[in-house]
Design an enzyme around this catalytic site. Sequence first.
Site, PDB file in Angstrom:
ATOM      1  N   ILE A 109      37.336  80.754 -65.440  1.00 57.61           N
ATOM      2  CA  ILE A 109      35.832  81.386 -64.633  1.00 57.61           C
ATOM      3  C   ILE A 109      35.325  80.042 -63.301  1.00 57.61           C
ATOM      4  O   ILE A 109      36.082  78.823 -63.072  1.00 57.61           O
ATOM      5  CB  ILE A 109      34.843  81.332 -65.688  1.00 57.61           C
TER       6      ILE A 109
ATOM      7  N   VAL B  71      36.527  76.244 -69.349  1.00 58.10           N
ATOM      8  CA  VAL B  71      37.159  76.031 -68.380  1.00 58.10           C
ATOM      9  C   VAL B  71      38.527  77.557 -68.381  1.00 58.10           C
ATOM     10  O   VAL B  71      38.842  77.638 -66.800  1.00 58.10           O
ATOM     11  CB  VAL B  71      38.530  75.413 -67.875  1.00 58.10           C
ATOM     12  N   GLU B  72      37.943  78.741 -68.831  1.00 54.31           N
ATOM     13  CA  GLU B  72      38.935  79.709 -68.734  1.00 54.31           C
ATOM     14  C   GLU B  72      38.824  80.879 -68.961  1.00 54.31           C
ATOM     15  O   GLU B  72      37.648  81.780 -67.302  1.00 54.31           O
ATOM     16  CB  GLU B  72      39.724  79.527 -70.052  1.00 54.31           C
ATOM     17  N   MET B  73      38.182  81.393 -69.704  1.00 51.43           N
ATOM     18  CA  MET B  73      37.585  82.650 -69.319  1.00 51.43           C
ATOM     19  C   MET B  73      35.764  82.969 -69.256  1.00 51.43           C
ATOM     20  O   MET B  73      35.213  83.974 -69.583  1.00 51.43           O
ATOM     21  CB  MET B  73      37.914  84.183 -70.756  1.00 51.43           C
TER      22      MET B  73
END
Length: 491
Positions: free
Chosen positions: A236, A278-280
């Site tokens: 993201i 840090v991902e979705m």
Amino acid sequence: MSEAAAKKNIVRKAFAGLIVAGALAYGGTIAYLTHFDHQGVPKLPTSSPTWHDPKALAAFNVFQETRCDYCHTRTANLPFYFRLPFANQIMQRDLEAGQRHFRIDPVIAAFRAGKPPSVEQLSRIEEVVRQNRMPPAAYLLMHPHAYMTEKARSDVLVWVADQRRRYYATPGVAPQFAGEVIQPIPESLPVDWAKAELGRQLFFDRRLSGDGKLNCASCHGLDKGGVDNLVTATGINGQKGPINVPTVYNAVFSIAQFWNGRAADLAAQAAGPVTNPVEMGAHDWQSVAQIIAAVPEYQTAFASLYGADPISQRTVTNAIAEYEKTLITPDSPFDLYLKGDNTAITAQEKRGYERFKAIGCSGCHSGVAVGGDAYEIMGLEGPYFSDRKSALTDVDSGRESFTHALEDHQKFKVPNLRNIALTAPYFHDGSVATLDDAVRLMARYQTPYPDLSRSDIDDIVAFLKTLTGRYQGVPLQQVVAEPPLKAPQAQ
């Protein structure tokens, strides 16, 4: 006789006496150690089914005679010389190396219970026996009875192949390959297809992310071998993740998920990225569930499939996991070869497979997924991280970051090699761009054969390219970004 000759005679007799005394001392020590070794062997309980399995019993007798448990367990009662000051330092190093490479405790437990060792344990045993690397020469100096004769080696290899045929052979494999270290991917697995279709919709739904721009396929592109072909993931707001993305294809065959194995299954893995900042980047699972529940089609589907159980992290990840169970890629050229089509792969590819086994790659990369069923130290046979010449990061600690066990330091789940030609860059750090370099470096840091020839590398790469399969009948190179799900037709 002159005085000088008399002195020489005395010296010769003294020297001969020392030799005789040394030989007697050595012989006595060997006799004592042989008795000690045989007295302390791992034993089978009288109720063990192994007593009634001739092949398993023959292999167990070999392990008793060689006393592999001395160096490959932590519970063996060691011979006296392990406690002598100078010898202790040498032996301690060997013990640490032995336990670092392989633990035989679960294999002994399997013999006692009359059950099969794991796919990986059988593969590791087969590797060292075929390479004739165990027991080491220094050990045999004090334990000559432990030398593995050709018959002993044959007994172990026959048992390994028999265990694979009985417990791990894939339906449809040709009889001559039923005991092979690699097995064909099954044509299908038991799946709840209605839940899988719901999971497919969720897998591609960007509303699960914090900004509505990312979905599971953002990192696990089904048109990219199940990865994103980046060094590390992009999450993201363009944030870069710390580690290379493992493939989602054939993940169902892994013993656990993520490089460090922190997720026990596919559902647990699906839960992690959604709320990872840090991902979705979703805020929390409660808010994600509310967003999903606001979609009428989802309300209907969840009510039909999960009854009164509300839309939640558990039901959402359960559906995604059910979909991911369909992401298997059978019918690669190598699978067709294992099923009996001798023309499915070329002479070079067959040669590459044999080198893959002889060098020791198959000691870790085994089973239907050609990996994924064990953990291994990165740099088992060489200093990978110091040679890499880049700073260590938190993810380089491997499984230790999850278990907090020192023995898991820099240990990672062995990646599956299915479709490996499509999933560059390679390794947990994404540091290797080409399959050629990946093969060369794996041999350097993970096997006893650090310097492969150019022809060996070419042959092994050719073999690895035969592992690219099909997804629902479509060659993986032709799979689109969002393929529909085709459930089996009712008969």
